[in-house]
Scaffold this motif. Structure first.
Motif, PDB file in Angstrom:
ATOM      1  N   ALA A  48       0.937  -1.253  -0.069  1.00 15.89           N
ATOM      2  CA  ALA A  48      -0.065  -0.138   0.067  1.00 15.89           C
ATOM      3  C   ALA A  48       0.718   1.136   0.110  1.00 15.89           C
ATOM      4  N   GLU A  49       2.001   0.906   0.474  1.00 15.59           N
ATOM      5  CA  GLU A  49       2.851   2.324   0.588  1.00 15.59           C
ATOM      6  C   GLU A  49       3.158   3.076  -0.861  1.00 15.59           C
ATOM      7  N   ARG A  50       3.339   2.227  -1.733  1.00 15.35           N
ATOM      8  CA  ARG A  50       3.561   2.702  -2.976  1.00 15.35           C
ATOM      9  C   ARG A  50       2.608   3.341  -3.643  1.00 15.35           C
ATOM     10  N   PHE A  51       1.449   2.588  -3.411  1.00 12.98           N
ATOM     11  CA  PHE A  51       0.257   3.220  -4.233  1.00 12.98           C
ATOM     12  C   PHE A  51      -0.343   4.396  -3.521  1.00 12.98           C
ATOM     13  N   VAL A  52      -0.444   4.514  -2.267  1.00 14.23           N
ATOM     14  CA  VAL A  52      -1.017   5.657  -1.563  1.00 14.23           C
ATOM     15  C   VAL A  52       0.023   6.689  -1.454  1.00 14.23           C
ATOM     16  N   GLY A  53       1.161   6.434  -1.526  1.00 10.06           N
ATOM     17  CA  GLY A  53       2.059   7.394  -1.646  1.00 10.06           C
ATOM     18  C   GLY A  53       2.022   8.197  -3.019  1.00 10.06           C
ATOM     19  N   ALA A  54       1.734   7.569  -4.064  1.00 10.31           N
ATOM     20  CA  ALA A  54       1.502   8.447  -5.289  1.00 10.31           C
ATOM     21  C   ALA A  54       0.201   9.021  -5.114  1.00 10.31           C
ATOM     22  N   LEU A  55      -0.831   8.625  -4.596  1.00  7.77           N
ATOM     23  CA  LEU A  55      -1.903   9.456  -4.531  1.00  7.77           C
ATOM     24  C   LEU A  55      -1.613  10.635  -3.655  1.00  7.77           C
ATOM     25  N   ALA A  56      -0.732  10.618  -2.784  1.00  9.53           N
ATOM     26  CA  ALA A  56      -0.575  11.812  -1.762  1.00  9.53           C
ATOM     27  C   ALA A  56       0.372  12.747  -2.424  1.00  9.53           C
ATOM     28  N   ARG A  57       1.227  12.539  -3.156  1.00 13.52           N
ATOM     29  CA  ARG A  57       2.052  13.345  -4.019  1.00 13.52           C
ATOM     30  C   ARG A  57       1.353  14.059  -5.082  1.00 13.52           C
ATOM     31  N   ALA A  58       0.379  13.264  -5.880  1.00 12.75           N
ATOM     32  CA  ALA A  58      -0.497  13.964  -6.585  1.00 12.75           C
ATOM     33  C   ALA A  58      -1.496  14.831  -6.112  1.00 12.75           C
ATOM     34  N   GLY A  59      -1.870  15.033  -4.909  1.00  9.73           N
ATOM     35  CA  GLY A  59      -2.736  15.537  -4.237  1.00  9.73           C
ATOM     36  C   GLY A  59      -4.139  15.160  -4.633  1.00  9.73           C
ATOM     37  N   VAL A  60      -4.540  13.900  -4.702  1.00 11.38           N
ATOM     38  CA  VAL A  60      -5.851  13.600  -4.762  1.00 11.38           C
ATOM     39  C   VAL A  60      -6.675  13.732  -3.610  1.00 11.38           C
ATOM     40  N   ALA A  61      -8.097  13.907  -3.833  1.00  9.09           N
ATOM     41  CA  ALA A  61      -8.934  14.114  -2.893  1.00  9.09           C
ATOM     42  C   ALA A  61      -9.189  13.378  -2.115  1.00  9.09           C
ATOM     43  N   ALA A  62      -9.485  11.810  -2.475  1.00  8.80           N
ATOM     44  CA  ALA A  62      -9.697  10.596  -1.594  1.00  8.80           C
ATOM     45  C   ALA A  62      -9.624   9.217  -2.491  1.00  8.80           C
ATOM     46  N   LEU A  63      -9.481   8.604  -1.692  1.00  4.52           N
ATOM     47  CA  LEU A  63      -9.461   6.990  -2.240  1.00  4.52           C
ATOM     48  C   LEU A  63     -10.720   6.512  -1.840  1.00  4.52           C
ATOM     49  N   ALA A  64     -11.517   5.802  -2.536  1.00  7.73           N
ATOM     50  CA  ALA A  64     -12.635   4.854  -2.374  1.00  7.73           C
ATOM     51  C   ALA A  64     -12.184   3.397  -2.694  1.00  7.73           C
ATOM     52  N   ALA A  65     -12.314   2.626  -1.894  1.00  8.54           N
ATOM     53  CA  ALA A  65     -11.517   1.237  -2.225  1.00  8.54           C
ATOM     54  C   ALA A  65     -12.476   0.157  -1.833  1.00  8.54           C
ATOM     55  N   SER A  66     -12.512  -0.839  -2.706  1.00 11.89           N
ATOM     56  CA  SER A  66     -13.306  -2.420  -2.360  1.00 11.89           C
ATOM     57  C   SER A  66     -12.448  -3.342  -1.787  1.00 11.89           C
TER      58      SER A  66
END
Length: 468
Positions: A48-66
């Protein structure tokens, strides 16, 4: 949906919605996006570190995951979202991503147009289907004008047969006329961009932009479905790449029918781009795809109507994409057709055919193994170090002699062997007297310490010549 982390961060504005299953989506996500993921990329704690880290660097609003495929949201994902301050929404197993997408797009449309009208709602309903053609049909009705989606010059879907008249360059004259059309980008996180082409008219620009946005969502959804389907073929692709396993069992899981062809695409840019390019040239073919490093594989059904000119047609498609996709080089090799027992051999054929394409020096090359002489396939498949060793051992003395004496005996030997060892035919090709040809071959034999009239020796020298 249930908020799992980020209760103090829910005021973030959402600008777009994006679905991804890439382990590292950093190239494709951007600020303000609501990212949807089924966590197909998650295998073990730490992923998860790689995936979520990429979202944080991009400045996404939120993650919705199943967590439907992982038995609930992994604690690894929850902790990574807490560390990187990403709001995390848990998507219930019975809630479709399509429903979420519809709600978000509808809300964005409402904010843009004050209230989504009937046309917007009807487009959204059409986007709920699985077909881009279905969406375009509804779009053409709402706009009162025919619509097409193009990838380069290839028509992905359209409401009229063929390409937009005059829009695609005429093969004979090379002329185009785009003045009668509006062109809108089909946005998405793909390396190969698509375009929405609409015949000019008095339609609403906002509605056309909405259609282009929904076309991007349909494309992203179709790619997600395809990647999920391709997962069942992973054992087969591992086998093709040299791993072990039962070919019959691995192939049966794909649901494909024999005979099949195996394609290998290679680009120095990355395997994900190679996979996307393979998908573009295959179009609607019944196939499964996978990427590995800077390569991508495809296993494609061959129902007996595979056109002989397919390599040249595929090369034309890739040429039209070169300017818009921004890749440096790409080479595609084709092996088969084969049944299950020949799959591994077909993958080797495809690899060697791609090597042949690369050695031709062109930016784009598509080669079918069936169109390559056997000796060229064998030489192309040899490692570079082995090729150099063979060249130096067999031809080294003659190469050195030519360099020292200013002669060209290597070329004489090549032409002699290419003309089946006939002095008369070789002399004619070189525009020399036959006695001159015989003298040169005798001299080359002496320098090499070989009898160039001996057939096995001719084979060795001919193969060595193709390493130069």
């Amino acid at each position: 949906m249930r908020l799992r982390t980020g209760s103090g961060l829910t005021g973030r504005e959402v600008s777009r919605i994006y679905v991804t299953e890439l382990p590292d989506p950093s190239r494709y996500v951007s600020a303000g996006e609501l990212v949807l993921s089924g966590l197909l990329w998650w295998r073990k704690p730490g992923d998860a570190e790689r995936f979520v880290g990429a979202l944080a660097r991009a400045g996404v609003a939120a993650l919705a995951a199943s967590g439907a495929d992982t038995g609930g949201l992994p604690d690894d994902v929850i902790q990574a979202c807490m560390r990187h301050r990403i709001p995390l929404l848990e998507v219930p197993a019975d809630l479709s991503f399509a429903v979420i997408t519809e709600r978000v797009v509808l809300a964005l449309a409402a904010g843009r147009d004050s209230a989504p009208d009937g046309a917007h709602r009807r487009l959204l309903e059409a986007a709920e289907g699985t077909s881009l053609a279905e969406l375009l049909r509804q779009g053409a009705l709402e706009l009162g004008a025919p619509c097409w989606v193009l990838s380069g010059d290839r028509v992905v879907a359209g409401t009229e047969p063929g390409a937009p008249p005059g829009f695609v360059p005429d093969r004979r004259t090379g002329r185009t006329d785009t003045s009668a059309y509006a062109i809108l980008p089909v946005r998405g996180r793909f390396r190969v961009p698509w375009r929405l082409v609409v015949r000019a008219g008095s339609w609403s620009p906002g509605l056309a932009e909405e259609l282009a946005g929904l076309a991007g969502l349909v494309r992203a959804r179709a790619e997600q479905v395809r990647r999920i389907g391709d997962r069942v073929a992973q054992p087969l692709f591992r086998l093709l790449a040299g791993g072990g396993g039962d070919p019959a069992e691995a192939f049966a899981a794909t649901g494909l029918r024999v005979p099949v062809r195996v394609l290998l695409a290679r680009t120095p840019d990355d395997g994900d781009l190679a996979r996307e390019l393979l998908g573009e040239v295959l179009g609607d073919s019944n196939a499964m795809l996978a990427e590995e490093g800077d390569e991508a594989y495809a296993v494609v059904e061959d129902t007996g109507n595979w056109p002989r000119e397919w390599p040249s047609e595929a090369a034309n498609v890739l040429s039209t994409l070169a300017g818009v996709a921004g890749f440096s080089r790409v080479f595609v090799g084709i092996g088969g057709p084969v049944t299950v027992d020949g799959l591994h051999g077909a993958s080797q054929e495809a690899r060697h055919a791609a090597e042949v394409a690369a050695r031709r020096g062109d930016r784009i090359g598509v080669v079918a193994a069936a169109d390559v002489a056997v000796h060229r396939l064998l030489v192309a498949g040899a490692p570079d170090e082995l090729r150099r060793t063979v060249r130096d051992r067999v031809l080294g003395p003659l190469l050195a002699y030519d360099a020292a004496q200013g002669t060209d005996l290597v070329r004489t030997v090549r032409v002699f062997l290419e003309h089946s060892g006939s002095p008369t035919a070789a002399a004619k090709a070189l525009h020399v007297h036959v006695n001159t040809l015989r003298y040169r071959i005798t001299r080359a034999s002496a320098v090499l310490g070989l009898d160039l009239t001996d057939f096995p020796t001719q084979v060795d020298v001919y193969l060595a010549l193709h390493t130069v």
